[in-house]
Design a protein around this motif. Structure first.
Motif, PDB file in Angstrom:
ATOM      1  N   ARG A 193      -2.021  -1.265 -10.899  1.00 22.60           N
ATOM      2  CA  ARG A 193      -1.888  -0.794  -9.711  1.00 22.60           C
ATOM      3  C   ARG A 193      -2.200   0.851  -8.555  1.00 22.60           C
ATOM      4  O   ARG A 193      -2.004   0.161  -7.702  1.00 22.60           O
ATOM      5  CB  ARG A 193      -0.062  -0.407  -9.915  1.00 22.60           C
ATOM      6  CG  ARG A 193       1.002  -1.630 -10.784  1.00 22.60           C
ATOM      7  CD  ARG A 193       2.471  -1.391 -10.634  1.00 22.60           C
ATOM      8  NE  ARG A 193       2.717  -2.114 -11.344  1.00 22.60           N
ATOM      9  CZ  ARG A 193       2.876  -3.152 -11.271  1.00 22.60           C
ATOM     10  NH1 ARG A 193       3.028  -3.073  -9.975  1.00 22.60           N
ATOM     11  NH2 ARG A 193       4.123  -4.432 -11.920  1.00 22.60           N
ATOM     12  N   GLU A 194      -2.148   1.465  -9.458  1.00 23.32           N
ATOM     13  CA  GLU A 194      -3.273   2.058  -8.747  1.00 23.32           C
ATOM     14  C   GLU A 194      -3.794   1.416  -7.926  1.00 23.32           C
ATOM     15  O   GLU A 194      -5.186   2.304  -6.670  1.00 23.32           O
ATOM     16  CB  GLU A 194      -3.474   3.924  -9.901  1.00 23.32           C
ATOM     17  CG  GLU A 194      -3.967   5.438  -9.041  1.00 23.32           C
ATOM     18  CD  GLU A 194      -4.093   6.084  -9.844  1.00 23.32           C
ATOM     19  OE1 GLU A 194      -5.393   6.710  -9.349  1.00 23.32           O
ATOM     20  OE2 GLU A 194      -3.378   6.436 -11.072  1.00 23.32           O
ATOM     21  N   CYS A 195      -5.508   1.274  -8.881  1.00 21.82           N
ATOM     22  CA  CYS A 195      -6.327   0.907  -7.984  1.00 21.82           C
ATOM     23  C   CYS A 195      -6.737  -0.419  -7.406  1.00 21.82           C
ATOM     24  O   CYS A 195      -6.932   0.244  -5.960  1.00 21.82           O
ATOM     25  CB  CYS A 195      -7.258  -0.158  -9.528  1.00 21.82           C
ATOM     26  SG  CYS A 195      -8.872   0.023  -8.940  1.00 21.82           S
ATOM     27  N   LEU A 196      -5.690  -1.108  -7.466  1.00 23.90           N
ATOM     28  CA  LEU A 196      -5.151  -2.331  -6.312  1.00 23.90           C
ATOM     29  C   LEU A 196      -4.602  -1.761  -4.720  1.00 23.90           C
ATOM     30  O   LEU A 196      -4.723  -1.480  -3.348  1.00 23.90           O
ATOM     31  CB  LEU A 196      -4.397  -2.978  -6.744  1.00 23.90           C
ATOM     32  CG  LEU A 196      -4.128  -4.313  -5.725  1.00 23.90           C
ATOM     33  CD1 LEU A 196      -4.839  -4.502  -5.187  1.00 23.90           C
ATOM     34  CD2 LEU A 196      -2.758  -5.094  -6.585  1.00 23.90           C
ATOM     35  N   THR A 197      -3.465   0.185  -5.428  1.00 23.35           N
ATOM     36  CA  THR A 197      -2.643   0.164  -4.149  1.00 23.35           C
ATOM     37  C   THR A 197      -4.244   1.267  -2.951  1.00 23.35           C
ATOM     38  O   THR A 197      -4.255   1.617  -2.045  1.00 23.35           O
ATOM     39  CB  THR A 197      -1.872   1.332  -4.385  1.00 23.35           C
ATOM     40  OG1 THR A 197      -1.015   0.539  -4.561  1.00 23.35           O
ATOM     41  CG2 THR A 197      -1.052   2.216  -2.956  1.00 23.35           C
TER      42      THR A 197
ATOM     43  N   ASP B  18       0.812  -1.097   0.075  1.00 26.10           N
ATOM     44  CA  ASP B  18       0.149   0.103   0.051  1.00 26.10           C
ATOM     45  C   ASP B  18       1.138   0.988   0.035  1.00 26.10           C
ATOM     46  O   ASP B  18       0.202   2.398  -0.427  1.00 26.10           O
ATOM     47  CB  ASP B  18      -0.926   0.047   1.666  1.00 26.10           C
ATOM     48  CG  ASP B  18      -0.516   0.134   2.607  1.00 26.10           C
ATOM     49  OD1 ASP B  18       0.541  -0.070   2.319  1.00 26.10           O
ATOM     50  OD2 ASP B  18      -1.081   0.843   3.715  1.00 26.10           O
ATOM     51  N   MET B  19       2.168   0.935   0.543  1.00 27.02           N
ATOM     52  CA  MET B  19       2.665   1.774  -0.023  1.00 27.02           C
ATOM     53  C   MET B  19       3.880   2.321  -0.653  1.00 27.02           C
ATOM     54  O   MET B  19       4.578   3.827  -1.212  1.00 27.02           O
ATOM     55  CB  MET B  19       4.187   2.404   1.892  1.00 27.02           C
ATOM     56  CG  MET B  19       3.235   2.100   2.490  1.00 27.02           C
ATOM     57  SD  MET B  19       2.301   3.458   3.153  1.00 27.02           S
ATOM     58  CE  MET B  19       1.086   3.432   4.456  1.00 27.02           C
ATOM     59  N   ASN B  20       4.116   1.160  -1.054  1.00 29.29           N
ATOM     60  CA  ASN B  20       4.940   0.972  -2.564  1.00 29.29           C
ATOM     61  C   ASN B  20       4.224   0.806  -4.372  1.00 29.29           C
ATOM     62  O   ASN B  20       4.783   1.388  -5.019  1.00 29.29           O
ATOM     63  CB  ASN B  20       6.337   0.376  -2.515  1.00 29.29           C
ATOM     64  CG  ASN B  20       5.537  -0.688  -2.775  1.00 29.29           C
ATOM     65  OD1 ASN B  20       4.833  -1.574  -2.836  1.00 29.29           O
ATOM     66  ND2 ASN B  20       6.429  -2.117  -2.132  1.00 29.29           N
ATOM     67  N   ASN B  21       2.920   1.674  -3.685  1.00 32.49           N
ATOM     68  CA  ASN B  21       1.856   1.442  -5.699  1.00 32.49           C
ATOM     69  C   ASN B  21       2.168   0.050  -5.355  1.00 32.49           C
ATOM     70  O   ASN B  21       1.965  -0.085  -7.539  1.00 32.49           O
ATOM     71  CB  ASN B  21       2.445   2.276  -6.078  1.00 32.49           C
ATOM     72  CG  ASN B  21       1.247   2.817  -7.448  1.00 32.49           C
ATOM     73  OD1 ASN B  21       0.274   3.004  -6.633  1.00 32.49           O
ATOM     74  ND2 ASN B  21       1.512   3.108  -8.293  1.00 32.49           N
TER      75      ASN B  21
ATOM     76  N   ARG C 289     -12.573  -2.751 -10.667  1.00 28.29           N
ATOM     77  CA  ARG C 289     -13.204  -2.627 -11.850  1.00 28.29           C
ATOM     78  C   ARG C 289     -11.737  -2.058 -13.130  1.00 28.29           C
ATOM     79  O   ARG C 289     -11.867  -0.626 -13.083  1.00 28.29           O
ATOM     80  CB  ARG C 289     -13.977  -1.258 -12.210  1.00 28.29           C
ATOM     81  CG  ARG C 289     -15.661  -2.078 -11.914  1.00 28.29           C
ATOM     82  CD  ARG C 289     -16.499  -2.551 -12.161  1.00 28.29           C
ATOM     83  NE  ARG C 289     -17.617  -3.188 -11.120  1.00 28.29           N
ATOM     84  CZ  ARG C 289     -18.725  -3.104 -12.287  1.00 28.29           C
ATOM     85  NH1 ARG C 289     -18.640  -3.198 -13.098  1.00 28.29           N
ATOM     86  NH2 ARG C 289     -19.628  -3.998 -11.815  1.00 28.29           N
ATOM     87  N   VAL C 290     -11.557  -2.926 -13.795  1.00 32.76           N
ATOM     88  CA  VAL C 290     -10.304  -2.202 -14.415  1.00 32.76           C
ATOM     89  C   VAL C 290     -10.331  -3.049 -15.742  1.00 32.76           C
ATOM     90  O   VAL C 290     -11.364  -4.488 -15.554  1.00 32.76           O
ATOM     91  CB  VAL C 290      -8.854  -2.607 -13.848  1.00 32.76           C
ATOM     92  CG1 VAL C 290      -8.588  -1.496 -12.451  1.00 32.76           C
ATOM     93  CG2 VAL C 290      -9.243  -4.298 -13.454  1.00 32.76           C
TER      94      VAL C 290
END
Length: 140
Positions: free
Chosen positions: A87-91, A54-57, A76-77
């Protein structure tokens, strides 16, 4: 039924068949499937948070791991989205889960597990509502 489709119960089947299967599967079995998936997602979230993704994208995850994680969570990707978007969505998902865990200060329970699998459909719904609201505001 919509939650089952959103989190990918029967996702290995063609879309028309998975909808049909979910419609005609007894609710007890669907409930078990949702509980199983929520257990898996919750455990995976805990591992990803422990590793600091969560901290390193999510940069230390492979593209395939990110794709699998997004699919498992019902994020939803699109296959047309860039790796950076996934990666942004998961982060974002992991950051929200971490924030809720900090606020709870209690052991993970069944309610939290269900919240975890409801989070992606709720986020998508709010995104659609916000987009419709902005479009309506621009039209006025």
């Amino acid at each position: 039924v919509k939650l089952c489709l959103s989190i990918g119960v029967y996702q290995q089947m063609p879309e028309w068949m998975s909808k049909w299967m979910v419609e005609f599967t007894p609710s007890v079995l669907l409930r078990r499937q949702v509980e199983r998936i929520s257990e898996i997602v919750c455990h995976d979230d805990a591992l990803l948070l422990e590793e600091g993704h969560d901290m390193n994208n999510c940069q230390l995850l492979t593209c395939q791991e990110v794709n699998d994680a997004c699919l498992m969570r019902g994020l939803r990707v699109s296959i047309h989205d860039s790796d950076l978007v996934r990666r942004e969505c998961l982060t974002n998902h992991l950051k929200m889960i971490a924030a809720v865990k900090r606020k709870m200060r209690a052991p993970i329970n069944d309610g939290f597990k269900l919240f975890t699998v409801h989070l992606a459909p709720l986020r998508y719904h709010l995104k659609v509502i916000n987009k419709a609201t902005r479009t309506a505001a621009q039209g006025e």
